[in-house]
Design an enzyme around this catalytic site. Structure first.
Site, short mmCIF file in Angstrom:
data_model
loop_
_atom_site.label_atom_id
_atom_site.label_comp_id
_atom_site.label_asym_id
_atom_site.label_seq_id
_atom_site.Cartn_x
_atom_site.Cartn_y
_atom_site.Cartn_z
N GLY A 1 31.07 -2.72 -23.66
CA GLY A 1 31.50 -1.35 -23.91
C GLY A 1 30.29 -0.47 -24.23
O GLY A 1 29.20 -0.70 -23.70
N GLN B 1 42.89 -10.37 -19.80
CA GLN B 1 42.61 -11.01 -18.52
C GLN B 1 41.47 -10.29 -17.77
O GLN B 1 40.70 -10.93 -17.06
CB GLN B 1 43.88 -11.04 -17.68
CG GLN B 1 43.81 -12.11 -16.63
CD GLN B 1 45.09 -12.17 -15.82
OE1 GLN B 1 45.67 -11.15 -15.48
NE2 GLN B 1 45.53 -13.37 -15.51
N GLN C 1 29.41 -4.13 -19.06
CA GLN C 1 30.72 -3.49 -19.21
C GLN C 1 31.52 -4.14 -20.34
O GLN C 1 32.21 -3.46 -21.09
CB GLN C 1 31.48 -3.59 -17.88
CG GLN C 1 32.74 -2.74 -17.81
CD GLN C 1 32.44 -1.24 -17.77
OE1 GLN C 1 31.30 -0.84 -17.53
NE2 GLN C 1 33.44 -0.41 -18.04
N ILE C 2 31.39 -5.45 -20.45
CA ILE C 2 32.11 -6.17 -21.51
C ILE C 2 31.66 -5.70 -22.89
O ILE C 2 32.43 -5.70 -23.84
CB ILE C 2 31.92 -7.69 -21.33
CG1 ILE C 2 32.72 -8.14 -20.10
CG2 ILE C 2 32.34 -8.48 -22.57
CD1 ILE C 2 32.53 -9.58 -19.69
N ILE D 1 1.19 -2.97 -7.86
CA ILE D 1 0.71 -4.34 -7.97
C ILE D 1 0.95 -4.89 -9.39
O ILE D 1 0.47 -4.31 -10.37
CB ILE D 1 -0.80 -4.43 -7.63
CG1 ILE D 1 -1.04 -3.86 -6.23
CG2 ILE D 1 -1.30 -5.86 -7.75
CD1 ILE D 1 -0.18 -4.45 -5.13
N GLU E 1 9.02 -8.28 -3.38
CA GLU E 1 8.88 -9.41 -2.45
C GLU E 1 9.86 -9.26 -1.28
O GLU E 1 10.48 -10.22 -0.83
CB GLU E 1 9.04 -10.74 -3.20
CG GLU E 1 8.12 -10.73 -4.41
CD GLU E 1 7.64 -12.07 -4.87
OE1 GLU E 1 7.63 -13.02 -4.07
OE2 GLU E 1 7.24 -12.15 -6.02
N GLU F 1 0.86 -1.19 0.00
CA GLU F 1 0.00 0.00 0.00
C GLU F 1 0.89 1.22 0.00
O GLU F 1 2.07 1.14 0.36
CB GLU F 1 -0.86 0.01 1.26
CG GLU F 1 -1.81 -1.17 1.31
CD GLU F 1 -2.71 -1.13 2.53
OE1 GLU F 1 -2.46 -0.28 3.44
OE2 GLU F 1 -3.63 -1.94 2.59
N PRO F 2 0.33 2.36 -0.37
CA PRO F 2 1.16 3.57 -0.39
C PRO F 2 1.89 3.79 0.94
O PRO F 2 3.07 4.14 0.95
CB PRO F 2 0.15 4.68 -0.66
CG PRO F 2 -0.96 4.01 -1.41
CD PRO F 2 -1.02 2.61 -0.90
C1 LIG Z 1 7.83 -3.67 -10.44
C2 LIG Z 1 7.26 -3.93 -9.09
C3 LIG Z 1 6.27 -4.89 -8.93
C4 LIG Z 1 5.71 -5.10 -7.69
N1 LIG Z 1 4.70 -6.02 -7.55
C5 LIG Z 1 4.05 -6.12 -6.38
C6 LIG Z 1 2.91 -6.98 -6.25
O1 LIG Z 1 2.53 -7.65 -7.19
N2 LIG Z 1 2.27 -7.03 -5.09
C7 LIG Z 1 2.66 -6.28 -3.99
O2 LIG Z 1 2.03 -6.37 -3.00
N3 LIG Z 1 3.74 -5.48 -4.10
C8 LIG Z 1 4.43 -5.37 -5.25
N4 LIG Z 1 5.51 -4.53 -5.36
C9 LIG Z 1 5.87 -3.71 -4.20
C10 LIG Z 1 7.16 -4.14 -3.49
O3 LIG Z 1 6.96 -5.33 -2.82
C11 LIG Z 1 7.55 -2.99 -2.58
O4 LIG Z 1 7.98 -1.92 -3.39
C12 LIG Z 1 8.62 -3.37 -1.59
O5 LIG Z 1 8.11 -4.28 -0.65
C13 LIG Z 1 9.21 -2.17 -0.87
O6 LIG Z 1 8.23 -1.30 -0.39
P1 LIG Z 1 8.31 0.26 -0.68
O7 LIG Z 1 8.43 0.41 -2.12
O8 LIG Z 1 7.18 0.92 -0.05
O9 LIG Z 1 9.66 0.73 -0.03
P2 LIG Z 1 9.92 1.21 1.48
O10 LIG Z 1 9.38 0.20 2.40
O11 LIG Z 1 9.48 2.60 1.61
O12 LIG Z 1 11.49 1.14 1.56
C14 LIG Z 1 12.35 2.22 1.14
C15 LIG Z 1 13.78 1.84 1.47
O13 LIG Z 1 13.92 1.72 2.91
C16 LIG Z 1 14.45 0.46 3.25
N5 LIG Z 1 13.87 0.00 4.51
C17 LIG Z 1 12.56 0.01 4.86
N6 LIG Z 1 12.43 -0.53 6.08
C18 LIG Z 1 13.65 -0.91 6.48
C19 LIG Z 1 14.16 -1.54 7.63
N7 LIG Z 1 13.36 -1.93 8.62
N8 LIG Z 1 15.47 -1.76 7.71
C20 LIG Z 1 16.32 -1.41 6.69
N9 LIG Z 1 15.88 -0.81 5.58
C21 LIG Z 1 14.57 -0.57 5.49
C22 LIG Z 1 14.04 -0.43 2.09
O14 LIG Z 1 14.87 -1.57 2.01
C23 LIG Z 1 14.23 0.51 0.94
O15 LIG Z 1 15.58 0.55 0.56
C24 LIG Z 1 6.13 -4.33 -6.58
C25 LIG Z 1 7.15 -3.41 -6.74
C26 LIG Z 1 7.72 -3.20 -7.99
C27 LIG Z 1 8.79 -2.17 -8.14
#
Ligand SMILES: Cc1cc2nc3c(=O)[nH]c(=O)nc-3n(C[C@H](O)[C@H](O)[C@H](O)COP(=O)(O)OP(=O)(O)OC[C@H]3O[C@@H](n4cnc5c(N)ncnc54)[C@H](O)[C@@H]3O)c2cc1C
Ligand SMILES: Cc1cc2nc3c(=O)[nH]c(=O)nc-3n(C[C@H](O)[C@H](O)[C@H](O)COP(=O)(O)OP(=O)(O)OC[C@H]3O[C@@H](n4cnc5c(N)ncnc54)[C@H](O)[C@@H]3O)c2cc1C
Lengths: 321, 262, 379
Positions: free
Chosen positions: C339, C279, C336-337, C157, C363, C127-128
């Site tokens: 270029g 190399q 990188q390979i 999603i 995930e 969710e947002p």
């Molecule tokens: C292409 C795509 C497809 C997706 N498909 C689905 C889907 O089908 N269903 C679904 O439900 N979701 C889906 N997602 C959502 C995805 O699972 C979330 O984006 C992800 O879980 C991270 O949540 P967020 O984007 O709100 O990032 P945030 O939770 O806001 O995280 C921002 C940053 O803070 C870090 N962070 C947050 N909490 C901690 C912590 N406790 N410790 C250390 N670091 C932390 C995170 O690692 C990240 O680097 C999708 C996302 C993308 C990009």
């Protein structure tokens, strides 16, 4: 074994006679052209200059090629006269006939040969393997008689001193009608919108095109060059282009001023259809592709890099002039 | 309709870098990818299509080492009901004639209405096995077949001739056809097919199981013996154009232009 | 211990490879990447051959195979083309929660249609306001008679605009956090259920993403998956499979990029010799091959655990953590390979480079994987 179809002697006949003559002279043997068919005197007189004898078996049942009927005649002649070597074309005709004839007579056979030689009574041949990437020198098991099928266009039909061969009528030994295999009719190839045989510039594509969608890319290049698009067999087999665009033994024979082959390996069945092109470019990413050996110019590169570059160059010229 | 398909396990060489081995009698096979011979692939598909239309069974047979099981498995997964592999050290270096004899020794004891082979094998390209086998079995044959119609005890096939011309031939059954590419569109192997094939056995037979002796097979039983292989000499003096795609294109256009073709 | 694939597994791998090489072509990949559309026709073709959902039971339209077999297929798909492979892999995303916790009726309704390629699945957790932290959800579901009434919204999603149904993680017990969530199935077309597409993704653009909004969406009580208020725990177990699959996806993509780079290195000459003679190039490729192999073993091992019915979150988190980071790095090296040409779409490697990045994010981000791994280490 002379080959003819629908009123024409086929080129392979002259090619085999030419090679046969060379072998006969070298081995102190005589060369016989064998003609099977119906109403074929005309062919016989065309062959008298190329053989010591021209034997004609005229039988209505031999009018169209029929491997079963032809085999019966041939096997009785070979049994009776024991020729040292019987040459048959490696063609739709010969492939249907030769193996079975050999097995009936127990005479060693090898097929699709590019060259033949006798060495101390042993027959050696050169043929290709792996789609023409490799040549093999092979020996046939020693025997009194051999059968070899010859690749079309492997030998040049040379015009030597006329041999003034005699025409000999041989009675047909066909007693009963052939029962197992019956010729019904010919089916003409379909006629399409483009006649590749009349084209002056041909861009030909092969399996290297990888995907049907990529064809447009090369079509655009052909258009820019004012040429037409042709192809190797697999492209037709996949139904990516119509049959009348196929170049080769089972397709069209073309003689353009310019032939550019892209992503075609150069199997002989393909090359046989374009060998007389004036200028040949071959683009292939495999440096060992057999096609390079018959090219005037070779480009060892990815066709998908060369095609766009060529297209750009042509557009450039066209906008300048 | 019981159909037998003869298949061969061959290396894919069109795009591979081929090396001739040190004895100069064969190519180096290690590193090459093997699969069902292209022509046999169409033959197998045709057999399965005919079975689907007329009922009956399809049996795939190969002469080959254990590696060739993967080609037989593929046949089973694509609709063949049975598979037989004929293998023996003494079969090595058999030519098409010897291979046809090996196949014959087994097929003659099997019930069949139709035998399909490919026109030729990708590797050696003799185009002999099919018609020799038909000769040994004493059944009618047609080579380079592009269309098959079956009716009671008879068949009508289109043979491909030069230049795209075809001839229609009628043959009595049982018969043998060597199949030309393009006759159909070979299907992919499906997971369902693999699952089904897993329950099917591949029967393995060797020389001792066949009514043949060791002089019928291998070099002794062959007509042809390969002496030497080599890279074919170029027929023309080919000039190679090198450089970046742009440089190559510029050069090509220059040549074409100098010939007055642009 | 036996590291050899069975005969059947090898054949499945070969069949998938043959299909992928011929159908998941880079040309098609580029086209769908550009169009930002799902390759429906390809998806149907793959499904017809049994490549989709092969691990579902036969009575539910699957092939009765294991997770490992499914992984072998998706590895080949992602290797052949990162964009198309991902699209096919993600087409079933969410259906495993039904496999794991659904009742017979739910399995009958959804799984056969997913396996046959008729339906596309989706799983809506994010969710947002709740990404990494899903311990409470803003999307709520309230029981009203024999219906749940859902309100709220989900974002990012996968398949949102093409899916035929979604599993939706909802808060059913307000203020109970993770102990008050439930998984509900919502069919496309249900009143008040709306989807919008998110454009302009960096990669995996043939796997469309979007947003869901729920406004008084009424679904039957029978759409509850598993146990009410256990949704969070069900989701975590479900993600165990999902994470392992992402690890496998990363391995497939890295292998695909590696294959491209190895070929290019042998073809491209500079300073009068193929760049594979240097190399620096050799070491990049040697390291890449080593790391890919290690990650592959990891991914296979997690699949093996899952097939044994053992839920091993530590293993799956480790596999994802390792495989996705490895793949991002390896594909970077592979580019990188190439270029400067690596930067051009025609060479495909740039698509792998863009596509791989998501495996580090979805995930559960890599950081979240590490948090979990540490928790398991100190438990
Ligand atoms: C292409 C795509 C497809 C997706 N498909 C689905 C889907 O089908 N269903 C679904 O439900 N979701 C889906 N997602 C959502 C995805 O699972 C979330 O984006 C992800 O879980 C991270 O949540 P967020 O984007 O709100 O990032 P945030 O939770 O806001 O995280 C921002 C940053 O803070 C870090 N962070 C947050 N909490 C901690 C912590 N406790 N410790 C250390 N670091 C932390 C995170 O690692 C990240 O680097 C999708 C996302 C993308 C990009
Ligand atoms: C009886 C009979 C009749 C036949 N008649 C014909 C006929 O009339 N015409 C015909 O053509 N064939 C015919 N054949 C088939 C023939 O034997 C070959 O199988 C066929 O010609 C191979 O086609 P190809 O060269 O396109 O494919 P391949 O042999 O698979 O070669 C593809 C080539 O493309 C190259 N390549 C791949 N990708 C690229 C790239 N990106 N850039 C550059 N190069 C690339 C590869 O290195 C390879 O050399 C016949 C066969 C039989 C048995």
């Amino acid at each position: 074994m002379a080959e003819h179809r629908r009123g024409d002697l086929r080129d392979i006949t002259h090619e085999m006679l030419s090679k046969g003559r060379e072998l006969a002279e070298k081995n102190g043997a005589s060369l016989t052209a064998l003609l099977l068919g119906h109403d074929i005197k005309g062919f016989a007189s065309k062959l008298t200059d190329q053989a010591n004898e021209v034997w004609v078996v005229d039988d209505l049942r031999l009018k169209n090629f029929n491997a079963e009927a032809y085999q019966r005649i041939l096997s009785s002649l070979i049994t009776e006269y024991k020729p040292l070597l019987t040459l048959i074309g490696h063609t739709a005709f010969g492939v249907d006939l030769a193996p079975r004839l050999a097995i009936e007579l127990g005479i060693p056979l090898t097929t699709d040969c590019l060259d033949i030689d006798f060495e101390g009574g042993v027959l050696s041949v050169i043929r290709q393997m792996y789609g023409g990437k490799v040549n093999a020198e092979a020996l046939l098991k020693e025997a009194e008689s051999y059968i070899v099928t010859i690749r079309p266009a492997a030998f040049e039909a040379k015009e030597g001193e006329p041999l003034g061969g005699e025409i000999v009528d041989v009675a047909s030994s066909l007693k009963e009608d052939v029962k197992n295999k019956k010729f019904i009719e010919y089916v003409e190839p379909s006629v399409g919108d483009v006649d590749v045989t009349a084209a002056e510039i041909i861009i030909a594509i092969g399996r290297g095109i990888k995907d049907k969608d990529n064809i447009t890319l090369v079509q655009e290049l052909a258009d820019a060059l004012g040429g037409v698009l042709a192809c190797s067999r697999p492209i037709v087999d996949k139904e990516w282009l119509p049959k009348d665009r196929q170049v080769g033994t089972s397709g069209k024979t073309v003689k353009p001023k310019l032939y550019i082959a892209m992503g075609i390996s150069g199997a002989f069945q393909h090359v046989a259809g374009m060998k007389s092109s004036d200028l040949v470019f071959v683009v292939n990413k495999d440096a060992k592709a057999p096609f390079f050996s018959v090219a005037d110019y070779g480009v060892i590169n990815d066709m998908f890099k060369i095609v766009p570059a060529l297209k750009n160059k042509i557009y450039e010229i066209k906008t300048i002039t | 309709m019981n159909i037998i398909v003869c298949v061969k396990h061959v290396p894919e060489t069109a795009e591979a870098d081929i090396k001739i081995d040190s004895e100069e009698k064969s190519i180096e096979l290690s590193g090459l990818v093997f699969d069902i011979n292209e022509w046999d692939n169409y033959a197998l598909e045709e057999a399965v299509l005919l079975k689907e239309k007329h009922g009956g069974t399809v049996t795939a047979i190969t002469v080959g080492s254990e590696d060739s099981e993967s080609t037989l498995r593929k046949c089973l997964a694509r609709g063949s009901d049975k598979a037989i592999r004929l293998t023996d050290k003494r079969f090595e270096e058999s030519d098409s004639y010897a291979i046809a004899k090996i196949l014959h020794s087994v097929i003659k004891n099997l019930p069949f209405d139709l035998i399909l082979t490919g026109v030729q094998a990708d590797d050696v390209g003799y185009a002999m096995v099919g018609p020799i086998l038909a000769g040994l079995l004493g059944i009618p044959h047609a080579t380079m077949v592009k269309k098959i119609e079956l009716s009671d005890g008879a068949s009508k096939v289109n043979r491909e001739l030069e230049g795209g011309l075809e001839e229609v031939v009628e043959l009595k059954l049982p018969a043998l056809f060597s199949i030309q590419t393009g006759i159909n569109e070979p299907r992919y192997v499906s997971i369902m097919g693999i699952r089904k094939a897993m329950q099917k056995e591949i029967k393995v037979l060797s020389l001792g199981d066949l009514e043949l002796n060791k002089n019928d097979v291998g070099v002794a039983g062959s007509w042809i013996k390969i002496e030497k292989i080599y890279v074919p000499p170029a027929e023309k003096q080919t000039e190679y154009i090198e450089g970046s795609p742009e440089e190559v294109a510029t050069k090509i256009i220059e040549i074409i232009k100098s010939r007055g073709l642009i | 211990m036996d590291f050899e694939l069975t005969k059947e597994q090898k054949e499945i791998q070969k069949a998938a490879r043959e299909f992928a090489d011929k159908e998941l072509t880079p040309e098609l990949g580029r086209e769908y990447d550009k169009k930002e559309e799902f390759p429906h026709e390809l998806h149907k073709k793959a499904a017809k051959l049994g490549f989709i959902g092969c691990h579902f039971e036969e009575s539910y339209g699957g092939q009765g195979l294991g997770i490992l077999e499914n992984f072998l297929i998706l590895e080949e798909f992602c290797r052949a083309d990162s964009t198309l492979g991902t699209a096919l892999l993600v087409s079933t995303f969410g259906s495993d929660i039904i496999v794991m916790f659904g009742n017979d009726e739910q399995k009958q309704k959804y799984l056969p249609k997913v396996a046959s390629g008729e339906w596309i699945a989706s799983g809506a957790i994010t969710e947002p306001a709740h990404g990494s932290d899903i311990t409470s959800m803003d999307t709520t579901a309230k029981l009203d008679g024999d219906k749940y009434v859902i309100n709220g919204g989900k974002t990012l999603i996968s398949n949102a605009t093409i899916a035929d149904f979604a599993f939706v993680l909802c808060q059913t017990k307000p203020d109970a956090g993770r102990r008050g969530q439930s998984v509900l199935l919502v069919d496309n077309g249900t009143e008040g259920f709306d989807q919008t597409k998110i454009h302009g993704k960096m990669g995996i653009r043939a796997s469309p993403s979007g947003e869901y909004s729920f406004s008084n969406v009424r679904v039957p009580k029978g759409n509850l998956v598993g146990v009410e208020n256990m949704g969070f725990y069900h989701t975590l177990e479900f993600l165990d499979i999902g994470r392992a699959a992402v690890a496998m996806q990363a391995v497939g993509m890295a292998q695909g990029a590696f294959d491209l780079a190895l070929k290019y290195a042998k073809e491209r000459t500079q300073f009068g010799r193929p760049i594979s003679d240097f190399q620096a190039t050799q070491h990049k490729l040697a390291d890449a091959a080593t790391q890919i192999e290690a990650a592959r073993l990891f991914a296979y091992k997690t699949a093996w655990y899952l097939d044994q019915g053992r839920i091993m979150p530590k293993m799956t988190c480790m596999a994802k953590n390792f495989a996705t980071r490895m793949a991002v790095k390896v594909i970077d090296d592979c580019l990188q390979i190439f270029g400067g040409y690596g930067y051009i779409a025609e060479y495909n490697i740039e698509r792998f480079y863009r596509d791989i990045r998501v495996t580090d994010l979805y995930e559960g981000t890599t950081e979240i994987q590490k948090n979990m791994i540490f928790r398991f280490l100190t438990k």
